[in-house]
Design a protein around this motif. Structure first.
Motif, PDB file in Angstrom:
ATOM      1  N   CYS A  52       6.353  -0.044  -3.001  1.00  0.00           N
ATOM      2  CA  CYS A  52       5.489   0.967  -2.395  1.00  0.00           C
ATOM      3  C   CYS A  52       4.451   1.458  -3.412  1.00  0.00           C
ATOM      4  O   CYS A  52       3.261   1.540  -3.111  1.00  0.00           O
ATOM      5  CB  CYS A  52       6.341   2.130  -1.890  1.00  0.00           C
ATOM      6  SG  CYS A  52       5.422   3.379  -1.004  1.00  0.00           S
ATOM      7  N   ALA A  55       1.742  -1.083  -3.943  1.00  0.00           N
ATOM      8  CA  ALA A  55       0.749  -1.090  -2.869  1.00  0.00           C
ATOM      9  C   ALA A  55      -0.280   0.018  -3.065  1.00  0.00           C
ATOM     10  O   ALA A  55      -1.492  -0.215  -2.935  1.00  0.00           O
ATOM     11  CB  ALA A  55       1.436  -0.947  -1.513  1.00  0.00           C
ATOM     12  N   GLY A  59      -4.234  -0.500  -4.033  1.00  0.00           N
ATOM     13  CA  GLY A  59      -5.248   0.148  -3.202  1.00  0.00           C
ATOM     14  C   GLY A  59      -6.194   1.017  -4.008  1.00  0.00           C
ATOM     15  O   GLY A  59      -7.414   0.988  -3.810  1.00  0.00           O
TER      16      GLY A  59
END
Length: 137
Positions: A52, A55, A59
């Protein structure tokens, strides 16, 4: 904020998330012992946190170069970080050593406020640009 300032801030945040992700993914027991010692360990869950965080880190790094990504990435990262902070506040008294829980909760709350500030600044910048005024990207 200037384009360079945005890039450095987002790159720094992204690399921080990626560093935490790398630690959680490659050494979940060490990560859990240092930052997530709230009871019996679950290395799978620690690696899920790592995935998580990776990610969000990716980003944020992409958003450092693609201004159109700023607001969405910062908004979702703020939401996740805020929910993560609430979880740490709830469990802050269960950490070992005892000081780690409240410190982590405070750092997560501070990070959430920073992310929210940046998301709002990014939203305002985008609104200004859509209105046709001169701004940076």
């Amino acid at each position: 904020m200037t384009p360079a300032t945005w890039r450095w801030i987002l790159l720094g945040l992204g690399l921080t998330y990626l560093a935490l992700a790398s630690w959680a993914l490659t050494a979940p027991a060490s990560f859990a012992a240092a930052l997530a010692n709230f009871g019996p360990g679950d290395q799978h869950l620690v690696r899920d946190f790592g995935a998580c965080s990776a990610a969000f880190g990716i980003g944020l790094v992409v958003a450092a170069r693609k201004p159109s990504w700023r607001t969405p990435v910062l908004t979702v990262t703020t939401l996740w970080n805020g929910l993560h902070a609430i979880n740490h506040i709830i469990d802050s008294g269960k950490s070992h050593p005892a000081a780690v829980g409240p410190i982590e909760a405070a750092l997560l709350v501070a990070a959430t406020f920073l992310l929210a500030f940046l998301a709002r600044a990014s939203t305002q910048r985008a609104s200004t640009q859509r209105a046709g005024t001169k701004g940076d990207s």
